[in-house]
Design an enzyme around this catalytic site. Sequence first.
Site, PDB file in Angstrom:
ATOM      1  N   HIS A   1       1.515   5.208   6.262  1.00  0.00           N
ATOM      2  CA  HIS A   1       1.083   5.533   5.183  1.00  0.00           C
ATOM      3  C   HIS A   1       1.323   7.177   5.297  1.00  0.00           C
ATOM      4  CE1 HIS A   1      -1.104   2.435   5.224  1.00  0.00           C
ATOM      5  NE2 HIS A   1      -0.474   1.960   3.801  1.00  0.00           N
TER       6      HIS A   1
ATOM      7  N   ASP B   1      -2.823   6.424  11.530  1.00  0.00           N
ATOM      8  CA  ASP B   1      -2.045   5.699  10.317  1.00  0.00           C
ATOM      9  C   ASP B   1      -0.702   6.187  10.345  1.00  0.00           C
ATOM     10  OD1 ASP B   1      -1.133   4.466   7.688  1.00  0.00           O
ATOM     11  OD2 ASP B   1      -2.733   5.447   7.102  1.00  0.00           O
TER      12      ASP B   1
ATOM     13  N   SER C   1       0.402  -1.390   0.131  1.00  0.00           N
ATOM     14  CA  SER C   1       0.425  -0.012  -0.163  1.00  0.00           C
ATOM     15  C   SER C   1       0.858   1.569  -0.306  1.00  0.00           C
ATOM     16  CB  SER C   1      -0.649  -0.295   1.551  1.00  0.00           C
ATOM     17  OG  SER C   1       0.009   0.212   2.034  1.00  0.00           O
TER      18      SER C   1
END
Length: 610
Positions: free
Chosen positions: A582, A579, A337
Amino acid sequence: MMDLKKVVFLDHFAAFRRKVVSGFGLGLIVSLIFLSVFVFNISFKTPFLSPIFQGLNSFGSNSSSVTLSWPFKSSSSYSKIVNDSSVSVGNGSVVKLPDTVKTHVADFSEDGFNGSFGGGSGKGGDFEGALLRNSSDFVKGGSFSGESVGVGGDSSFGNGTSLVSGGESVGFGDNLSSGNGTSLINSSESVGSGEDLSFGNGTNLVNGEGKISNLTVSGGDGAPLSSPEVKKSEVTSEKINATIVSNNSEIVEVKKTSLDKCDIFHGRWVKDDTKPYYPAGSCPHIDRDFDCYLNKRPDSEFVKWRWQPNGCDIPSLNATDFLERIRGKKLVFVGDSLNRNMWESLICILRHSVKDKKRVYEISGKKEFKKKGFYAFRFEDYDCTVDFVSSPFLVRESTFKGKNVSLETLRLDLMDRTTSMYRDADYLIFNTGHWWTHEKTSKGENYYQEGNIVHARLKVLDAYTRALGTWARWVDKNIDKEKTQVIFRGYSVTHFRGGYWNTGGQCHQETEPIFDDVHLIKYPSKMRALEYVIQDMKTPVVYLNISKLTDYRKDAHPSIYRMEYKTQEEQIAAVHSQDCSHWCLPGVPDTWNELLYASLLKIGKGSWKI
């Protein structure tokens, strides 16, 4: 008769007296003018009359040279100085011309202060055969400009020359060179067109908007500069600027930096208000998890940073130029990802340059890209695609069935089944690393499989290295290195504070990068393993070593802004599930693509030749 003689005598006397008075007056006026000039002269740093006295002293000597000086601004036009002449240019600097060469110094009609030649309407400096060097008799720290500088054979610019500028060309002919300390050689049309051109130690800018051509042989302390016609990897001047005209006639400036001498991945983040490459909220192809603007992140300063390597510059990513270079090609991101993060960034950068946005689309009409699979964006005007293939480990996730047990395993010896989706790509950008921190992979108990053997326990670094070995063997066997450029993007550092990704780690209150290297982590051991594997491959691999530059950026993660919250209670609860792996878009992955662009230009393979 006597009276007549008296009259005649008196008339003669009167005439004589008038001549004496007139001569005396004229002498007095000349003296006053000379005195005025002398007083006026001493107020200048460089005396106006000194070259005159120096010239007078030269009469009767063996030297036949005549020295002319312009110590202040002058509008006079000096059309030609030939043969044994030498030209003094402020502060005692002299351009001395060889006995055997007729050198034209034409139309010095503008500024001539402190060693500056400014060309007017005509040729500003046609130094054919002139040597401009650093010594008591030659130019030091001079500035030369005009329509042509160094046009002809055997011209050179010596130590300390701070500016050499030509409106049409700089260095057009054979055997041109510049010595140590030349800081700028600049031209609007061409830099170096001929043979035996070199630039010595300290030359830090060679600029030609039209072309950089035929730089074939180095000389002295100079280093060869590569050009479209000369394939050489040892580029040692700090920067080469060139312009490229794309098929749609847009002029694109491209800078090829001296990557052999400069590690573009070692540097610092600096403020840049021109960032980002595309306005926040303007790109509809960003997954909601990465769209911090849409998720109401209140601050925006985190997007206004630019990566600045130590000792050199990298070019900004020109999206039109990038698309021209991949015209008719297939570029594929393969990995986890974080590579999807980078892929979406590139889609948005390139899309922003396209006028008709409808001609940029995902070929199957998909709007979200989180699920495992294959996604392809087509840029219709350039007949190219930019794709993403989800393959978080690169190797195959599998199941092992024993007599009494069924285990989920990771086959370290087999590639993922997705290879058929990217085998034919022209550019492959791989990554893996993010999923190797998860519980199963980090523990390594009854999870890693090779053949029919499931290892009861295997350290994650050992398993990672074996998986990379499988990837490397597949690349060497299946990828045509003449057709396809392989890139591997390095590990992206996380910034969970007070826990891990699944145990309440946080980063939501970070608003600035890390500035002190003391707070950075050590170079990831997995990336050392990658370097070890790459060096033994037959296929050349570009390694985008982005670990350190991401480590600085604790401020640029989605944190709690990975989704929009309907209530305050939901936002409070989100503090415990942030998160910090990312990156917000626009954001840090834009820089990864900028470094990808710079790396492809450096290699200069195929359409990426400058």
